[in-house]
Design a protein around this motif. Structure first.
Motif, PDB file in Angstrom:
ATOM      1  N   ASP A 253       0.845  -1.191   0.000  1.00  0.00           N
ATOM      2  CA  ASP A 253       0.000   0.000   0.000  1.00  0.00           C
ATOM      3  C   ASP A 253       0.878   1.238   0.000  1.00  0.00           C
ATOM      4  O   ASP A 253       1.633   1.479   0.945  1.00  0.00           O
ATOM      5  CB  ASP A 253      -0.919   0.001   1.227  1.00  0.00           C
TER       6      ASP A 253
ATOM      7  N   GLY B  76      -0.669  12.022  -2.728  1.00  0.00           N
ATOM      8  CA  GLY B  76      -1.871  12.215  -1.926  1.00  0.00           C
ATOM      9  C   GLY B  76      -2.947  11.168  -2.127  1.00  0.00           C
ATOM     10  O   GLY B  76      -4.024  11.257  -1.522  1.00  0.00           O
ATOM     11  N   VAL B  77      -2.677  10.169  -2.972  1.00  0.00           N
ATOM     12  CA  VAL B  77      -3.684   9.153  -3.271  1.00  0.00           C
ATOM     13  C   VAL B  77      -3.171   7.787  -2.814  1.00  0.00           C
ATOM     14  O   VAL B  77      -2.016   7.449  -3.048  1.00  0.00           O
ATOM     15  CB  VAL B  77      -3.976   9.114  -4.799  1.00  0.00           C
ATOM     16  N   SER B  78      -4.035   7.020  -2.157  1.00  0.00           N
ATOM     17  CA  SER B  78      -3.648   5.666  -1.743  1.00  0.00           C
ATOM     18  C   SER B  78      -3.677   4.745  -2.952  1.00  0.00           C
ATOM     19  O   SER B  78      -4.671   4.724  -3.697  1.00  0.00           O
ATOM     20  CB  SER B  78      -4.614   5.146  -0.671  1.00  0.00           C
ATOM     21  N   ARG B  79      -2.591   4.010  -3.146  1.00  0.00           N
ATOM     22  CA  ARG B  79      -2.504   3.098  -4.291  1.00  0.00           C
ATOM     23  C   ARG B  79      -2.046   1.738  -3.788  1.00  0.00           C
ATOM     24  O   ARG B  79      -1.058   1.638  -3.073  1.00  0.00           O
ATOM     25  CB  ARG B  79      -1.495   3.616  -5.333  1.00  0.00           C
ATOM     26  N   ARG B  80      -2.784   0.697  -4.153  1.00  0.00           N
ATOM     27  CA  ARG B  80      -2.413  -0.675  -3.772  1.00  0.00           C
ATOM     28  C   ARG B  80      -1.836  -1.372  -4.997  1.00  0.00           C
ATOM     29  O   ARG B  80      -2.458  -1.379  -6.067  1.00  0.00           O
ATOM     30  CB  ARG B  80      -3.645  -1.415  -3.249  1.00  0.00           C
TER      31      ARG B  80
ATOM     32  N   LYS C 237       1.259   5.556  -0.752  1.00  0.00           N
ATOM     33  CA  LYS C 237       0.544   6.834  -0.821  1.00  0.00           C
ATOM     34  C   LYS C 237       1.326   7.734  -1.757  1.00  0.00           C
ATOM     35  O   LYS C 237       2.417   8.196  -1.416  1.00  0.00           O
ATOM     36  CB  LYS C 237       0.433   7.444   0.569  1.00  0.00           C
TER      37      LYS C 237
ATOM     38  N   THR D 179       5.970  11.858  -3.219  1.00  0.00           N
ATOM     39  CA  THR D 179       5.575  12.887  -4.188  1.00  0.00           C
ATOM     40  C   THR D 179       6.472  12.772  -5.400  1.00  0.00           C
ATOM     41  O   THR D 179       7.702  12.764  -5.283  1.00  0.00           O
ATOM     42  CB  THR D 179       5.717  14.311  -3.594  1.00  0.00           C
TER      43      THR D 179
ATOM     44  N   GLY E 212       3.191   3.316   2.989  1.00  0.00           N
ATOM     45  CA  GLY E 212       2.593   4.198   3.986  1.00  0.00           C
ATOM     46  C   GLY E 212       3.232   5.559   4.101  1.00  0.00           C
ATOM     47  O   GLY E 212       2.674   6.446   4.745  1.00  0.00           O
ATOM     48  N   GLN E 213       4.393   5.751   3.473  1.00  0.00           N
ATOM     49  CA  GLN E 213       5.029   7.069   3.549  1.00  0.00           C
ATOM     50  C   GLN E 213       4.500   7.957   2.416  1.00  0.00           C
ATOM     51  O   GLN E 213       3.984   7.464   1.413  1.00  0.00           O
ATOM     52  CB  GLN E 213       6.557   6.916   3.458  1.00  0.00           C
ATOM     53  N   GLU E 214       4.640   9.265   2.597  1.00  0.00           N
ATOM     54  CA  GLU E 214       4.138  10.221   1.597  1.00  0.00           C
ATOM     55  C   GLU E 214       5.132  10.317   0.455  1.00  0.00           C
ATOM     56  O   GLU E 214       6.212  10.875   0.627  1.00  0.00           O
ATOM     57  CB  GLU E 214       3.987  11.609   2.224  1.00  0.00           C
TER      58      GLU E 214
END
Ligand code: FES
Ligand code: FES
Length: 175
Positions: free
Chosen positions: A5, A10-14, A7, A73, A69-71
């Motif tokens: 999982d 700004g969007v969660s992506r699996r 991030k 960009t 789980g980390q941000e």
């Protein structure tokens, strides 16, 4: 294969990836984010850079699972990152991040291959040091422990663009 999982912008992506798959491959191949480039694959050139919790990281050597789980960009997420920092709502027609705009205004890219990493590095630098000296800029891009390589030699334009972006960001933050 294992589920990770992420991030991203700004969007969660699996994603379902083989163990040890580099973040760069996931971004480009699974999530179709083609800003980060594959250059050396050895953490030496910076073409693949992204921000992980605000710090520049070389996506070619990080496994995707390491940053779950980390941000994260990418270059594509810089406009929304800047809007969020200014307290503006996310919008489809977000203006470019001041770093991206400065890169256009100073006509920094030549072949362009390294420039993803250059703009990511500039964003990290200006978030940490809003008004860097020329020596600090040189340190970030050239003389420091993790230099960014540009075979086209755009370093003079990069210094000018970072200074231009710093001024624009200072102005934006006063709004
Ligand atoms: S491709 Fe990652 S540092 Fe060169
Ligand atoms: S613009 Fe060509 S490698 Fe940097």
């Amino acid at each position: 294969m294992s589920v990770v999982d992420l991030k991203v912008n700004g969007v969660s992506r699996r994603v379902d990836v083989a163990e040890g798959t580099p973040l760069l491959y996931v971004l480009r191949n699974d999530l179709e984010l083609r800003g980060p480039q594959f250059g050396c694959g050895l953490a030496q050139c910076g073409a693949c850079s992204v921000l992980v919790d605000g710090k520049e990281a070389r996506a070619c050597i990080l496994s995707a699972a390491d940053v779950a789980g980390q941000e994260i960009t990418t270059l594509e997420g810089l406009p929304a990152r800047w809007a969020k920092q200014q307290g503006l709502p996310a919008a489809a027609d977000q203006p470019l991040h001041p770093v991206q705009q400065a890169w256009i205004d100073e006509q920094v890219p030549q072949c362009g291959f390294c420039q993803n990493g250059m703009m990511i590095k500039a964003t990290e630098l200006l978030e940490q040091t809003p008004s860097p000296s020329v020596a600090q800029i040189r340190d970030a891009f050239m003389d420091g422990p993790s230099p960014h390589l540009c075979r086209c030699g755009t370093y003079v334009a990069i210094v000018a663009a970072v200074q231009r972006a710093a001024a624009a960001m200072a102005k934006g933050k006063k709004r």
